[in-house]
Design an enzyme around this catalytic site. Structure first.
Site, mmCIF file in Angstrom:
data_model
loop_
_atom_site.group_PDB
_atom_site.id
_atom_site.type_symbol
_atom_site.label_atom_id
_atom_site.label_comp_id
_atom_site.label_asym_id
_atom_site.label_seq_id
_atom_site.Cartn_x
_atom_site.Cartn_y
_atom_site.Cartn_z
ATOM 1 N N HIS A 1 -6.366 -1.925 15.337
ATOM 2 C CA HIS A 1 -6.599 -1.204 14.080
ATOM 3 C C HIS A 1 -6.403 -2.128 12.877
ATOM 4 O O HIS A 1 -7.279 -2.233 12.008
ATOM 5 C CB HIS A 1 -5.658 -0.002 14.003
ATOM 6 C CG HIS A 1 -5.797 0.820 12.764
ATOM 7 N ND1 HIS A 1 -6.552 1.967 12.714
ATOM 8 C CD2 HIS A 1 -5.293 0.659 11.512
ATOM 9 C CE1 HIS A 1 -6.493 2.478 11.494
ATOM 10 N NE2 HIS A 1 -5.732 1.698 10.738
ATOM 11 N N GLU A 2 -5.252 -2.797 12.815
ATOM 12 C CA GLU A 2 -4.974 -3.640 11.636
ATOM 13 C C GLU A 2 -5.954 -4.811 11.579
ATOM 14 O O GLU A 2 -6.422 -5.173 10.502
ATOM 15 C CB GLU A 2 -3.532 -4.144 11.641
ATOM 16 C CG GLU A 2 -2.460 -3.061 11.759
ATOM 17 C CD GLU A 2 -2.614 -1.904 10.794
ATOM 18 O OE1 GLU A 2 -3.164 -2.086 9.692
ATOM 19 O OE2 GLU A 2 -2.201 -0.779 11.155
ATOM 20 N N GLU B 1 -2.183 -3.870 7.061
ATOM 21 C CA GLU B 1 -3.265 -4.840 7.250
ATOM 22 C C GLU B 1 -3.363 -5.913 6.169
ATOM 23 O O GLU B 1 -4.466 -6.429 5.918
ATOM 24 C CB GLU B 1 -4.599 -4.084 7.324
ATOM 25 C CG GLU B 1 -5.072 -3.427 6.002
ATOM 26 C CD GLU B 1 -4.720 -1.960 5.839
ATOM 27 O OE1 GLU B 1 -3.734 -1.514 6.433
ATOM 28 O OE2 GLU B 1 -5.425 -1.261 5.090
ATOM 29 N N GLU C 1 -9.783 4.191 6.389
ATOM 30 C CA GLU C 1 -8.924 4.651 7.480
ATOM 31 C C GLU C 1 -9.691 5.408 8.568
ATOM 32 O O GLU C 1 -9.504 5.167 9.750
ATOM 33 C CB GLU C 1 -7.756 5.487 6.942
ATOM 34 C CG GLU C 1 -6.780 4.691 6.056
ATOM 35 C CD GLU C 1 -6.204 3.455 6.732
ATOM 36 O OE1 GLU C 1 -6.354 3.297 7.963
ATOM 37 O OE2 GLU C 1 -5.609 2.618 6.024
ATOM 38 N N GLU D 1 0.846 -1.193 0.000
ATOM 39 C CA GLU D 1 0.000 0.000 0.000
ATOM 40 C C GLU D 1 0.889 1.253 0.000
ATOM 41 O O GLU D 1 1.838 1.312 0.778
ATOM 42 C CB GLU D 1 -0.913 0.033 1.233
ATOM 43 C CG GLU D 1 -1.937 1.157 1.122
ATOM 44 C CD GLU D 1 -2.931 1.191 2.292
ATOM 45 O OE1 GLU D 1 -2.830 0.346 3.206
ATOM 46 O OE2 GLU D 1 -3.792 2.064 2.262
HETATM 47 N N1 B3K Z 1 -2.971 1.044 5.631
HETATM 48 C C1 B3K Z 1 -1.668 1.210 6.194
HETATM 49 C C2 B3K Z 1 -0.983 2.478 5.776
HETATM 50 C C3 B3K Z 1 -0.258 2.391 4.491
HETATM 51 C C4 B3K Z 1 0.568 3.647 4.253
HETATM 52 C C5 B3K Z 1 1.111 3.697 2.883
HETATM 53 N N2 B3K Z 1 1.992 4.819 2.680
HETATM 54 C C6 B3K Z 1 -1.678 1.135 7.681
HETATM 55 C C7 B3K Z 1 -2.965 1.440 8.330
HETATM 56 O O1 B3K Z 1 -3.528 2.498 8.229
HETATM 57 O O2 B3K Z 1 -3.473 0.570 8.976
HETATM 58 ZN ZN ZN Z 2 -5.421 1.865 8.753
#
Ligand code: B3K
Ligand code: ZN
Length: 901
Positions: free
Chosen positions: A298-299, A265, A321, A122
């Site tokens: 969170h994850e 995640e 998010e 990501e």
């Molecule tokens: N989704 C990832 C963040 C990715 C960042 C990319 N630059 C972690 C999170 O928000 O859970």
């Molecule tokens: Zn996240």
């Protein structure tokens, strides 16, 4: 200088669906740190007549392309990827390519950390592994074969379920993984290397057995139990609160020391920064334990909000998010309420911490050159939009749905969202529609929270009719254009739908039942007003008549991300601090008192007047400090002075040196005036028994260590000795590190020895060494007999320390970011030395890791807000970076926006 690489802006309005679907992906990895060969076999189907298939690819070596078994010649290769013409309606495309994991310092794509392989995809890292339609609305099932030398890489992991393993010739082995859930490429992951795990089997609510694993390097196995416990708590919580179960048979967390952010995640294979996994009493603080629980939650929560239902395009990032941050905030609050004080203040402590971050970091972002709506309309580099606005303000927007619809209504909306969209890639509008439809509500106006940037300012005016017992409340809202909205042609901004929670407090300090004009009877004592117009009046009736108007408690529990501009008197604030039934607003009243007193001191510093400590404030602090009916955690929050960064935002023109002097004066004054009370709190909040990181004992340690921080400000040997003794005796990192911090920041005579001792004790633990660097990056400049020693000199010296490296993001953040973003008074030194250092480090980091460099670049976002000599020097530093020969798209966007604001 002429530039050929002009930045390309991507616009939300230009979204078009992909020309091809990719239904299944088969990947074979021949893992080798120098050159890994990847064979990708894609089952595709055309969705748009005539269009070519345009695959993204970056830093790849193309080795071969074939379609349905026949080599393909009709393709074009350029910097951004591969364009394939003349493909059939459906078929199988095979692409062989190679990448260089060990040379990959960007930590995006496939890379090596401490000898092991990891991936980060990501937002757009998958294209650095293989050519692909690397966008979130292309969802496919994956089958992954990993081949590697068995001795060097005994563990081979990917998403989903392990379906086969075998030995190969030449000491190599292979593992085959299959993920049954269609997913976007950004959720793909592999891990390979010398790792070990703890594991636990659990049965979910519906009776299915699951395997949970936490993988780390062997020396870290004794620091994994808290992460495992947090994962189990998160799984249970999501079942209970949202009826959402773990879908895969296996769920893995893997820790890695080199990582650009907190965690990721990936489906069934979450990859974490070690900082958010590893903890034991000796090496991690209460805050670390708490953060681990929050990030693991969170994850895990992303498995539904993000993975099962994902984003159509990256403009929708807050869909996953904002929602997932809201879910982790609620999870943490529930966990704290379970373990903490049962007076209702435990949840408020979590809320206070979240609002503090919002105000200190998000409000400035929303007022500066990078200001953008929760759903941005354009970007140059998407990685720059993983922001506090998308995350934390996004979470506030989700929280407002719950405030407007109630917990049950919100749950209905969530249920409908999953019913409609499970397995799809959708938009923020789809989420809003589910909330509206499930509750029969029109949320059209509420949708402006997604499209308009900026922090609304709410004005409050009250009018008391003593004879009738009527209170007329007039609310106004204003939100001028900010950031990108100031460009010509942007539409005028419209009022927000603000859920405005309030109560009215009577003379006896008790809440009054609330009845609006036109209502038959009085109802609850807290009311959520639907504040939807630029100016709106609400009339409360049947209040106790008399000369003294009830005192409004405004925006209870911070019911919307706005600034309430209200003119309370000191007496009124003291009254609210003592009586408000809403614990958040008790804290808020204290913060308002302290902010006002501090800003007055700042003005006195600037005018060269003599400084004097505010009496109302001393009284208020004493009563909170000695009020043992309040939980220690809450008292700690209430006794912490507003941060320097927050005060800077509250000034028309920010003056960091004056702010620091004023705040230090107040700290020292409160320390001396209340010394015996601080000592009392220090003694009575001691914890007994072995260390436990639960909310109640953490709260006691927090208050005790806050008291210690004040006590050393008194500057006498007995207090230094107290800190020295705590440092030596501590059986946990929270107390040891707090004592070290107190010694360092008070210039105690033993500080150098303590710093040296700390390093020696922990030099083999990278996360603790990070704390050691960070503390020194944030230390005050010296005062008193050694005045003149600047923190920048210490920081520059530490850059030469053998343990320092720019390549490890945690280490770079510990020293450089702590100084540039966590030490305003020293960073903004009048000679511009901080800015020169900033420019050097942004450029040095950019050559290694653009994402980390772009984060550091943001330290100068608010340059226009500062006093004149500073402002010019900041602009010069920004110009120096902008003029560099080679700059990543990431950093170019940040400095470009800062300079054109
Ligand atoms: N989704 C990832 C963040 C990715 C960042 C990319 N630059 C972690 C999170 O928000 O859970
Ligand atoms: Zn996240």
């Amino acid at each position: 200088m002429l530039r050929t690489d002009t930045p390309v802006t991507v616009h939300r309005k230009d979204y078009t669906p992909p020309a091809f679907a990719i239904e299944h992906v088969d990947l074979v990895f021949e893992l080798d740190p120098q050159r890994t060969v990847v064979t990708s076999t894609l089952r595709f189907a055309r969705r748009q007549a005539g269009a070519p298939l345009v695959l993204a690819g970056e830093a790849l070596e193309l080795l071969g392309v074939s379609v349905d078994g026949q080599p393909l010649a009709d393709y074009r290769q350029d910097d951004g990827g591969l364009t394939l013409n003349g493909l059939p309606e459906q078929g199988t495309l095979q692409i062989v390519s190679a990448c260089q994991p060990e040379a990959n310092t960007t930590l995006s794509g496939l890379y090596v950390s401490n000898g092991n392989f990891f991936t980060q995809c990501e937002a757009e890292g998958f294209r650095r592994i293989t050519y692909f339609l690397d966008r979130p609305d292309v969802m496919a099932t994956y089958r992954v074969t990993l081949r590697a030398d068995k001795a060097a890489y005994p563990v081979l992991l990917s998403n989903g379920n392990l379906i086969g393993e075998q030995e190969l010739d030449g000491g190599r082995h292979e593992a085959v993984w299959e993920d049954p859930f269609p997913k976007p490429s950004y959720l793909f992951a592999i891990v390979a290397g010398k790792l070990q795990c703890i594991e636990q089997r659990i049965t979910t609510g519906s009776g299915k057995e699951k395997l949970l694993q936490v993988w780390v390097e062997p020396q870290d196995l004794d620091k994994t139990q808290h992460a495992m416990d947090s994962l189990i708590h998160a799984i249970r919580w999501d079942e209970q609160r949202f009826g959402l179960e773990l879908d895969l048979d296996r769920f893995m967390i893997v820790a890695v020391g080199d990582f650009n952010m907190g965690a990721m995640e990936n489906k069934g294979l979450n990859i974490f920064n070690t900082k958010y996994v590893l903890a034991n009493a000796a090496t991690a603080t209460d805050t670390d334990f708490f953060n681990i629980e929050s990030v693991v939650g969170h994850e895990y929560f992303h498995n539904w909000t993000g993975n099962r239902v994902t984003c159509r395009d990256w403009f929708q990032l807050s869909l996953k998010e904002g929602l997932t941050v809201f879910r982790d905030q609620e999870f943490s609050a529930d966990m704290m309420a379970q373990q903490g004080a049962d007076d209702g203040s435990a949840r408020a402590v979590k809320r206070i911490e979240d609002v503090r971050v919002l105000r200190q970091v998000q409000f400035p972002e929303d007022a500066g050159p990078m200001a953008h709506p929760v759903r941005p309309d354009s970007y140059e580099e998407i990685n720059n939009f993983y922001t506090v606005t998308v995350y934390e303000k996004g979470a506030e927007v989700v929280r407002m749905y719950q405030t407007l619809l109630g917990r049950d209504g919100f749950r209905k909306g969530m249920d409908l969202y999953f019913q409609r969209h499970d397995g799809q890639a959708v938009t923020c509008d789809d989420f809003l529609a589910a909330m509206a439809d499930a509750n029969g509500r029109d949320l059209t106006q509420f949708g402006r929270w997604y499209s308009q940037a900026g922090t609304p300012v709410v004005g409050v005016h009250t009018d008391w009719d003593a004879d009738q017992g009527r209170l007329t409340l007039t609310l106004t809202q204003q939100c001028p254009k900010v950031g990108i909205e100031t460009q010509p042609g942007t539409p005028e901004k419209q009022p927000f739908h603000i859920p405005f929670a309030l109560g009215l407090i009577g003379e006896d300090g008790k809440d009054l039942p609330l009845q609006l004009d036109g209502e038959a009877a009085a109802g609850d004592t807290t009311r959520v007003l639907n504040f939807t117009e630029a100016r709106q009046t609400f009339r409360f009736v049947n209040l106790p008549k008399g000369p003294r108007a009830p005192l409004p408690s405004l925006l209870r529990n911070f019911s919307a991300p706005v600034i309430v501009d209200v003119d309370y008197s000191d007496d009124e604030l003291t009254f609210l601090l003592a009586h408000d039934s809403d614990p958040f607003n008790r804290w808020e009243a204290g913060q308002r008192l302290a902010t006002r007193a501090l800003l007055k001191l700042v003005a006195d510093v600037q005018a060269g007047r003599e400084l004097e400590l505010d009496h109302a404030l001393i009284g208020a602090f004493r009563s909170v400090l000695t009020d043992t009916s309040l939980s220690p955690a809450f008292r700690e929050q209430a006794l912490m002075l507003p941060a320097e960064a927050y005060l800077a935002e509250r000034m028309g023109v920010a003056d960091p040196a004056a702010i620091h002097r004023a705040r230090q004066f107040m700290r020292a004054g409160l320390a001396r005036t209340l010394q015996s009370d601080w000592l009392g709190a220090y003694e009575t909040s001691a914890t007994t028994g072995p260390y436990r990181p639960d909310a109640e004992s953490a709260g006691k340690r927090a208050l005790r260590n806050l008291a210690l921080g004040y006590l050393v400000e008194v500057g006498d040997d007995a207090m230094y000795a107290l800190a020295g003794e705590q440092y030596q005796q501590a059986d946990n990192m929270t107390d040891r590190f707090a004592a070290l911090t107190a010694l360092v920041n008070s210039f105690a005579p033993g500080r150098e020895a303590a710093l040296a001792d700390f390093y020696q004790r922990f030099e083999h633990d990278p996360l603790v060494v990070d704390k050691w660097f960070s503390l020194q990056g944030m230390q005050r400049g010296e005062v008193g007999p050694h005045a003149g020693k600047r923190t920048i000199d210490t920081v520059r010296a530490l850059m030469q320390h053998p343990a320092f490296t720019l390549r490890n993001p945690n280490r770079a953040r510990a020293l450089i970011f702590s100084f540039c973003s966590g030490n305003p008074a020293q960073f903004h030194a009048e000679d511009g030395s901080g800015y020169e250092f900033w420019a050097e480090q942004v450029l040095a980091l950019d050559a290694i890791n653009p994402q980390v460099a772009a984060r550091l670049a943001r330290a100068l976002d608010r340059w226009q807000k500062y006093t004149l000599p500073l402002r010019d020097r900041m602009r010069a530093a920004l110009e120096r970076v902008a003029a560099a020969d080679k700059l990543s798209r990431d950093v170019r966007e940040i400095v470009g926006k800062a300079l054109s604001a």
